[in-house]
Design an enzyme around this catalytic site. Structure first.
Site, PDB file in Angstrom:
ATOM      1  N   ASP A  26      38.672  40.072  53.760  1.00  0.00           N
ATOM      2  CA  ASP A  26      37.309  39.524  53.749  1.00  0.00           C
ATOM      3  C   ASP A  26      37.239  38.188  54.499  1.00  0.00           C
ATOM      4  O   ASP A  26      36.379  37.363  54.216  1.00  0.00           O
ATOM      5  CB  ASP A  26      36.800  39.358  52.304  1.00  0.00           C
ATOM      6  CG  ASP A  26      37.728  38.514  51.448  1.00  0.00           C
ATOM      7  OD1 ASP A  26      38.842  38.173  51.914  1.00  0.00           O
ATOM      8  OD2 ASP A  26      37.351  38.180  50.303  1.00  0.00           O
ATOM      9  N   ASP A  29      48.710  32.924  44.034  1.00  0.00           N
ATOM     10  CA  ASP A  29      48.296  31.718  44.772  1.00  0.00           C
ATOM     11  C   ASP A  29      48.471  30.460  43.916  1.00  0.00           C
ATOM     12  O   ASP A  29      48.957  29.435  44.394  1.00  0.00           O
ATOM     13  CB  ASP A  29      46.886  31.835  45.369  1.00  0.00           C
ATOM     14  CG  ASP A  29      45.874  32.445  44.408  1.00  0.00           C
ATOM     15  OD1 ASP A  29      46.274  32.918  43.322  1.00  0.00           O
ATOM     16  OD2 ASP A  29      44.671  32.447  44.732  1.00  0.00           O
TER      17      ASP A  29
HETATM   18  C1  UD1 Z   1      41.374  35.306  45.094  1.00  0.00           C
HETATM   19  C2  UD1 Z   1      41.638  34.460  46.343  1.00  0.00           C
HETATM   20  C3  UD1 Z   1      42.636  35.152  47.253  1.00  0.00           C
HETATM   21  C4  UD1 Z   1      43.923  35.434  46.482  1.00  0.00           C
HETATM   22  C5  UD1 Z   1      43.619  36.166  45.214  1.00  0.00           C
HETATM   23  C6  UD1 Z   1      44.928  36.302  44.402  1.00  0.00           C
HETATM   24  C7  UD1 Z   1      39.834  33.107  47.249  1.00  0.00           C
HETATM   25  C8  UD1 Z   1      38.586  33.082  48.025  1.00  0.00           C
HETATM   26  N1  UD1 Z   1      40.396  34.314  47.087  1.00  0.00           N
HETATM   27  O1  UD1 Z   1      40.951  36.590  45.470  1.00  0.00           O
HETATM   28  O2  UD1 Z   1      42.914  34.350  48.360  1.00  0.00           O
HETATM   29  O3  UD1 Z   1      44.795  36.203  47.283  1.00  0.00           O
HETATM   30  O4  UD1 Z   1      42.639  35.460  44.442  1.00  0.00           O
HETATM   31  O5  UD1 Z   1      45.070  35.522  43.335  1.00  0.00           O
HETATM   32  O6  UD1 Z   1      40.301  32.084  46.791  1.00  0.00           O
HETATM   33  N2  UD1 Z   1      43.482  43.433  46.959  1.00  0.00           N
HETATM   34  C9  UD1 Z   1      44.558  44.276  46.829  1.00  0.00           C
HETATM   35  N3  UD1 Z   1      44.648  45.068  45.732  1.00  0.00           N
HETATM   36  C10 UD1 Z   1      43.724  45.047  44.760  1.00  0.00           C
HETATM   37  C11 UD1 Z   1      42.634  44.184  44.887  1.00  0.00           C
HETATM   38  C12 UD1 Z   1      42.540  43.376  46.009  1.00  0.00           C
HETATM   39  O7  UD1 Z   1      45.416  44.319  47.701  1.00  0.00           O
HETATM   40  O8  UD1 Z   1      43.851  45.823  43.787  1.00  0.00           O
HETATM   41  C13 UD1 Z   1      43.422  42.564  48.141  1.00  0.00           C
HETATM   42  C14 UD1 Z   1      42.091  42.496  48.838  1.00  0.00           C
HETATM   43  O9  UD1 Z   1      42.008  43.501  49.819  1.00  0.00           O
HETATM   44  C15 UD1 Z   1      42.107  41.111  49.453  1.00  0.00           C
HETATM   45  C16 UD1 Z   1      42.942  40.291  48.473  1.00  0.00           C
HETATM   46  O10 UD1 Z   1      43.676  41.235  47.711  1.00  0.00           O
HETATM   47  O11 UD1 Z   1      42.746  41.097  50.704  1.00  0.00           O
HETATM   48  C17 UD1 Z   1      42.094  39.411  47.554  1.00  0.00           C
HETATM   49  O12 UD1 Z   1      41.170  40.202  46.887  1.00  0.00           O
HETATM   50  P1  UD1 Z   1      39.630  39.790  46.687  1.00  0.00           P
HETATM   51  O13 UD1 Z   1      38.942  40.943  46.025  1.00  0.00           O
HETATM   52  O14 UD1 Z   1      39.057  39.297  47.946  1.00  0.00           O
HETATM   53  O15 UD1 Z   1      39.761  38.679  45.605  1.00  0.00           O
HETATM   54  P2  UD1 Z   1      39.443  37.119  45.590  1.00  0.00           P
HETATM   55  O16 UD1 Z   1      38.690  36.845  44.373  1.00  0.00           O
HETATM   56  O17 UD1 Z   1      38.880  36.681  46.879  1.00  0.00           O
HETATM   57 MN    MN Z   2      38.479  37.449  48.684  1.00  0.00          MN
END
Ligand code: UD1
Ligand code: MN
Length: 439
Positions: free
Chosen positions: A206, A284
């Site tokens: 994203d 993170d």
């Molecule tokens: C938040 C953080 C992100 C961090 C994540 C992990 C921000 C804006 N975002 O995620 O940087 O990596 O916490 O603690 O601070 N994903 C998977 N598997 C899943 C769900 C999601 O691989 O089951 C991937 C998504 O494709 C994406 C990433 O993990 O690349 C983060 O997921 P997202 O849904 O964007 O969560 P945030 O709330 O943004």
């Molecule tokens: Mn995100």
């Protein structure tokens, strides 16, 4: 007697004539002989000269080729720490490969992320794109395939472990964070260990990127190679809103003890160490604990090179509306590979920061609020978590901590812009380490 006399006179004349002619005849004949041998000599010498000249020309050609080679090598060494660095340059710049790892799950909008990565990519060979997909979402996989099918420099791998993660009831709501941590572990292992790349740039599905995103990582990579007190480069400024950044300084970079994430680069040896202790969730925040990164720092930009459009994500969008939405994405292209970034090396950065901060006049956030706009830098001090948070709020900064580390802090110091001036929020006590009890 007369006849005899006549014969004698004739003999004398002939002898006389012969005596005169002899030396002339010698003189005439000898020069003609020497001329021909001179000519031969000359011819020989011309041949030798010809040979020498052609040898010289061959040598000049070799020299010219060498000059061209050196010039090319110099050009490729643009990617270095010009000036004061210890000279550890990228000798292998021409063979440098910095793969982009895209972390995808179930959002078909990964296409937006991939489109930008492709659009701004200066070199396919140098920046192969590897998409790692979690979640087994077929529609998203088809979108990714549409990119990989038409471009062999883009590949996809699927996270094989889709098993449910067993969690106690109280933690079920955090399942997403467990899956993310599991996926990152797989994806980083894949790129750095299975594929054996030396370094990786991690991009979540994203993220939008700035035009100079690649140039930023290419230019800062030598810092990671040279400075052992750095463990990551990030494209994100946690305090990156327009009002608190210097929009006139897109080239400005900082060191930070707070892991920013959101477009970041690490090297394989760093991953090898992190992987041993990798947490089951909230990776993170785990990376924001100095204990897990040996107290090392990251580089972050004054103006972010990424922006997140993932309003609906695992962390549910509240943070997005209040905070992430208004982060500023850089618009001015900076040629980082041509800049001298050696000021970011710990040995130069720390003493310079200390000197800057110690020479500044002290004020308070409340006084600053009442002051007219200005360009003179000032210093605010804090003595505990509360006074830090109060001033951070007045300045318009994030006021939270992770393992006691404020966002963007470096050795306890947070810097930002406030109505035209640079402000440093500095501990009032001799700083030694962060206090986890602050939050
Ligand atoms: C938040 C953080 C992100 C961090 C994540 C992990 C921000 C804006 N975002 O995620 O940087 O990596 O916490 O603690 O601070 N994903 C998977 N598997 C899943 C769900 C999601 O691989 O089951 C991937 C998504 O494709 C994406 C990433 O993990 O690349 C983060 O997921 P997202 O849904 O964007 O969560 P945030 O709330 O943004
Ligand atoms: Mn995100």
């Amino acid at each position: 007697m007369r006849v005899y006399m006549k014969r004698l006179i004739l003999i004398v004349i002939v002898c006389g004539l012969l005596w005169i002619i002899m030396p002339y005849s010698q003189r005439i004949e000898i020069p003609s002989m020497s001329k021909s041998s001179d000519l031969q000599n000359m011819e020989k010498r011309i041949d030798i000269l010809k040979l020498e000249l052609s040898n010289q020309m061959d040598k000049s050609k070799v020299l010219l080729e060498k000059v061209a080679e050196l010039k090319e090598a110099l050009d490729s060494k643009r990617v270095n720490l010009k000036g004061k660095g210890d000279g550890k340059t990228l000798d292998t710049a021409r063979n440098l490969v910095l793969p982009i790892l895209v972390i995808a799950c179930d959002r078909v909008t990964v296409s937006r992320c991939l489109e930008n990565l492709v659009k701004y990519r200066p070199d396919k060979r140098m920046f192969p794109i590897i998409v790692s997909q979690d979640c087994g979402h077929n529609a998203t996989y088809r979108v990714i395939k549409s990119f990989t099918d038409s471009d062999p420099s883009i590949t996809v791998v699927r996270q094989p472990d889709q098993s449910a993660i067993a969690l106690p009831k109280t933690k079920v709501k955090f399942a997403g964070y467990y899956k993310i941590a599991r996926h990152f572990k797989f994806a980083l292992d894949h790129v750095l260990h299975t594929l054996g790349h030396d370094a990786v740039i991690i991009v979540e599905d994203d993220l939008d990127i700035s035009q100079d995103f690649y140039e930023y990582f290419l230019g800062t990579y030598p810092l990671l190679l040279e400075d052992d007190s750095l463990w990551c480069i990030s494209a994100w400024n946690d305090n990156g809103k327009r009002d608190v950044i210097d929009l006139s300084a897109p080239e400005l970079l900082h060191r930070t003890d707070f892991f920013p994430g959101l477009g970041w680069m690490i090297m394989r040896h760093t991953w090898t160490k992190l992987a041993e202790e990798w947490p089951p969730a909230f990776f993170d925040d785990w990376l924001r604990n100095p204990m897990n990164t040996d107290g090392k720092a990251c580089i972050r930009p004054e103006i972010s090179r990424t922006h997140t459009f993932g309003k609906i994500g695992v962390s549910k969008g509240l943070f997005y509306e209040n905070h992430l939405k208004s982060m500023h994405l850089n618009t001015k292209y900076v040629e980082f590979t041509k800049l001298d970034l050696s000021y970011l090396l710990k040995k130069f950065y720390d003493p310079a920061l200390e000197e800057t901060v110690s020479s500044l006049p002290v004020t308070t956030a409340d006084q600053l609020e009442a002051m007219p706009r200005g360009s003179d830098a000032v210093k605010l001090t804090y003595s505990n978590a509360r006074s830090f948070q109060h001033q951070a709020r007045v300045l318009g900064l994030m006021d939270d901590f992770r393992s006691g580390v404020p966002r963007t802090a470096y050795r306890g110091i947070v810097t930002c812009m406030y109505r035209g001036r640079r402000v440093y929020l500095v501990p009032s006590f001799p700083w030694e380490k962060y206090d986890p009890s602050w939050g």
